[in-house]
Design an enzyme around this catalytic site. Structure first.
Site, PDB file in Angstrom:
ATOM      1  N   ARG A 120      39.026  50.308  37.159  1.00 14.68           N
ATOM      2  CA  ARG A 120      37.867  49.666  37.764  1.00 14.68           C
ATOM      3  C   ARG A 120      36.654  49.805  36.856  1.00 14.68           C
ATOM      4  O   ARG A 120      35.749  50.611  37.093  1.00 14.68           O
ATOM      5  CB  ARG A 120      37.592  50.297  39.135  1.00 14.68           C
ATOM      6  CG  ARG A 120      38.595  49.887  40.222  1.00 14.68           C
ATOM      7  CD  ARG A 120      38.347  48.451  40.653  1.00 14.68           C
ATOM      8  NE  ARG A 120      39.358  47.975  41.577  1.00 14.68           N
ATOM      9  CZ  ARG A 120      39.262  48.059  42.905  1.00 14.68           C
ATOM     10  NH1 ARG A 120      38.229  48.658  43.452  1.00 14.68           N
ATOM     11  NH2 ARG A 120      40.210  47.566  43.671  1.00 14.68           N
ATOM     12  N   GLN A 125      37.453  43.396  34.867  1.00  9.56           N
ATOM     13  CA  GLN A 125      37.401  42.640  36.123  1.00  9.56           C
ATOM     14  C   GLN A 125      38.155  41.317  36.026  1.00  9.56           C
ATOM     15  O   GLN A 125      38.766  40.870  36.994  1.00  9.56           O
ATOM     16  CB  GLN A 125      35.947  42.391  36.519  1.00  9.56           C
ATOM     17  CG  GLN A 125      35.219  43.638  36.991  1.00  9.56           C
ATOM     18  CD  GLN A 125      33.777  43.363  37.369  1.00  9.56           C
ATOM     19  OE1 GLN A 125      33.277  42.257  37.143  1.00  9.56           O
ATOM     20  NE2 GLN A 125      33.109  44.343  37.923  1.00  9.56           N
ATOM     21  N   ASP A 128      41.855  41.861  36.841  1.00  6.77           N
ATOM     22  CA  ASP A 128      42.138  42.734  37.986  1.00  6.77           C
ATOM     23  C   ASP A 128      42.833  41.932  39.085  1.00  6.77           C
ATOM     24  O   ASP A 128      42.197  41.282  39.916  1.00  6.77           O
ATOM     25  CB  ASP A 128      40.838  43.350  38.506  1.00  6.77           C
ATOM     26  CG  ASP A 128      41.086  44.421  39.558  1.00  6.77           C
ATOM     27  OD1 ASP A 128      42.248  44.601  39.956  1.00  6.77           O
ATOM     28  OD2 ASP A 128      40.110  45.070  39.984  1.00  6.77           O
ATOM     29  N   SER A 131      42.024  42.886  42.862  1.00  8.93           N
ATOM     30  CA  SER A 131      40.802  42.308  43.431  1.00  8.93           C
ATOM     31  C   SER A 131      40.992  40.838  43.775  1.00  8.93           C
ATOM     32  O   SER A 131      40.541  40.366  44.824  1.00  8.93           O
ATOM     33  CB  SER A 131      39.631  42.472  42.448  1.00  8.93           C
ATOM     34  OG  SER A 131      39.316  43.841  42.271  1.00  8.93           O
ATOM     35  N   TYR A 226      36.996  53.622  43.812  1.00  6.64           N
ATOM     36  CA  TYR A 226      37.982  53.694  44.885  1.00  6.64           C
ATOM     37  C   TYR A 226      37.539  54.709  45.927  1.00  6.64           C
ATOM     38  O   TYR A 226      36.815  55.665  45.631  1.00  6.64           O
ATOM     39  CB  TYR A 226      39.360  54.099  44.345  1.00  6.64           C
ATOM     40  CG  TYR A 226      40.020  53.049  43.490  1.00  6.64           C
ATOM     41  CD1 TYR A 226      40.754  52.018  44.064  1.00  6.64           C
ATOM     42  CD2 TYR A 226      39.912  53.087  42.108  1.00  6.64           C
ATOM     43  CE1 TYR A 226      41.369  51.055  43.284  1.00  6.64           C
ATOM     44  CE2 TYR A 226      40.523  52.126  41.320  1.00  6.64           C
ATOM     45  CZ  TYR A 226      41.247  51.109  41.917  1.00  6.64           C
ATOM     46  OH  TYR A 226      41.851  50.154  41.146  1.00  6.64           O
TER      47      TYR A 226
END
Length: 516
Positions: A120, A125, A128, A131, A226
């Protein structure tokens, strides 16, 4: 190298790892792409679309024998046996939850990258997958809840009476939770939400929901983005809150998961028994055990008191076309990272913390678990240089007194200067001087007390004032007094900058709300 895209063997899997719009991007990276026939049928991507995108077709054996295999789910034993030693597998392998899988891929002699192990951090991103899928799953969770609930989300006032809005409680405000909050709110429901990470409270409120606070919950900012487990005292307070919120809610959506562990039980059987008949629970953590004591993975359970508990584990797959597109885009971004020369040669650079974190095995050697990422989601603490001695905390009362004294001294000096200038100025100038001083005081207090949300209309007002100044300066620019002329030119220049700059800023802000 050749990339293989198989048809997912699980009957419930509707997604595909590459779509007709991501295949050309893979080809630009120098790879050949071979797709198993029918791979995209369940996501409404026909074989003809893949052919037009430049992909070739092969059998299941040919696809799994490729140099790089992209899949949504881990391979079966039969599929893994088809892979060549030295090949690379990219899939959702869940090594944090099942670390024993590393030996399985090591025995096969392959390199394995797990998409659910992306760290993360900001630069990761774009690849990911968790997500991306959580965003779609959060959306779909609300749709499933609405169908099972059978009532309207939005409140209405009609001639036949008043209909109250649905009460929705969301547990967990990660990507999935925030997506659920946004969709439920847009459908007119009254949304309340809770998360053990205190830093997301502002995000919840920005979505129009109410952040439910629990006393004594750890206020430490998450270091990796997290959620972490609560202490015993925190869990007891949270349990009381869960009981009250679920009892008052029409719909409960739970998303709480702890990375690498089974999902925590948040709603006990007793709490569910106290819920209203007809209420609905959508447990988005069903794949890792569930957040309720009565959740069953991939099943819909109706309790004796009429509460429906939905435990679908394929929420993202229930929107297969969009889910496949996002999944495929994440894979393209990953392959861009591991193909730096864009020559169709995959390179696993362990100096890159993203690649290192995702790699479960490399050429048959177990590399899991990876070292902790160096970049933290928590704010960097401010450190005091060792050469300096830390100053003791200042007494707030004394500091406030000193500030008040400074303000009084400044105000006194200002008044003295004002009276001196007023006493030395001609009577005609004195009137203008008074107006100027009053304008300064009024302007300062008006602008300093305007909320930030109203700064745009305030800017429009200052544009109008600047226009008046410009007109006055234009009338005086032809004066016989050289000082008046210079002052007029300065006023015209400054007012013009303010007016035109204000219009440019306003136009840029309005462009944010225009489509296209």
């Amino acid at each position: 190298m050749r990339i293989g895209v198989p048809r997912e063997s699980s009957p419930s899997e509707t997604r595909v790892a590459a779509t007709p719009s991501t295949v050309p991007q893979l080809l630009k990276l120098g790879y050949d792409v071979v797709v198993e026939r029918g791979a995209g049928e369940r996501a409404d991507f026909p074989d003809t679309a893949y052919a037009e995108a430049g992909a070739s077709f092969g059998t299941s054996q040919e696809v799994w024998a490729s140099d790089v295999v992209l899949s949504c789910n881990p391979p079966t034993d039969d599929e893994l046996a088809l892979m060549s030693p030295g090949a690379t597998l990219v899939s959702m392998l869940s090594p944090a939850l099942h670390p024993e899988v590393a030996e399985r891929y090591a025995d096969a002699g392959i390199s394995a990258l797990s998409l659910d192990a992306v760290p993360r951090i900001s630069r990761a991103q774009s690849l990911d997958v968790l997500s991306s899928m959580a965003n779609i799953a959060g959306y779909r969770a609300v749709i499933e809840a609405a169908q099972a609930y059978g009532g309207m989300f939005t409140g209405q006032v009609t001639a036949a009476g008043k209909v109250p809005p649905a009460q929705v409680f969301v547990v967990g405000a990660g990507v999935a939770g925030l997506a659920a909050i946004g969709i439920a709110g847009s459908m007119g429901a009254q949304v309340r939400a809770f998360d053990v990470r205190p830093e997301v409270g502002e995000q919840i409120e920005s979505m129009g929901a109410t952040f439910v606070e629990v006393g004594a919950v750890d206020t430490t900012v998450s270091s990796d983005g997290y959620a972490k487990e609560m202490s015993a005292d925190q869990a007891e307070l949270a349990a009381r809150m869960y009981a009250e919120e679920s009892r008052n809610a029409d719909i409960v959506i739970t998303t709480a998961q702890i990375r690498g562990k089974a999902a925590p039980i948040l709603l006990t059987a007793e709490m569910i028994a106290a819920m209203k008949p007809g209420s609905v629970i959508v447990d988005m953590a069903a794949s890792t055990g569930g957040n309720t004591a009565l959740t069953r993975a991939d099943e819909k359970v109706v309790t004796d008191n009429g509460v429906t508990i939905i435990g679908w584990t394929d929420l993202a797959g229930r929107l297969p076309r969009q889910a496949s597109q996002l999944f495929g885009t994440n894979l393209v971004n990953l392959l861009k990272l591991v193909t730096p020369a864009k020559d169709g040669q995959l390179v696993l650079d362990f100096d890159d913390e993203v690649v290192r974190s995702m790699t479960v095995t490399r050429k048959g050697a177990v590399t899991w678990p990876p070292p902790p990422v160096k970049v933290s989601a928590a704010p960097t603490p401010v450190t005091t240089p060792s050469a300096e001695v830390a100053k003791p905390a200042e007494d707030p009362i004394a500091a406030a007194q000193r500030k008040r004294t400074r303000n009084l001294v400044a105000a006194g000096l200002g008044m003295v200067i004002f009276f001196v200038i007023g006493g030395l100025s001609p009577l005609g100038i004195l009137g203008h001087w008074m107006v100027l001083m009053l304008a300064v005081f009024v302007g300062f207090y008006v602008i300093s007390n305007v909320t930030h949300a109203l700064h745009t209309p305030l800017m429009a007002e200052t544009n109008a004032i600047s226009g008046i100044i410009m007109v006055g300066a234009l009338l005086q620019v032809g004066s016989d007094n050289i000082a008046v002329t210079i002052l007029s030119w300065v006023a015209i220049l400054v007012a013009s900058i303010n007016v035109f700059g204000g219009f440019l800023v306003t136009n840029r802000m309005l462009a944010m709300f225009r489509k296209g």
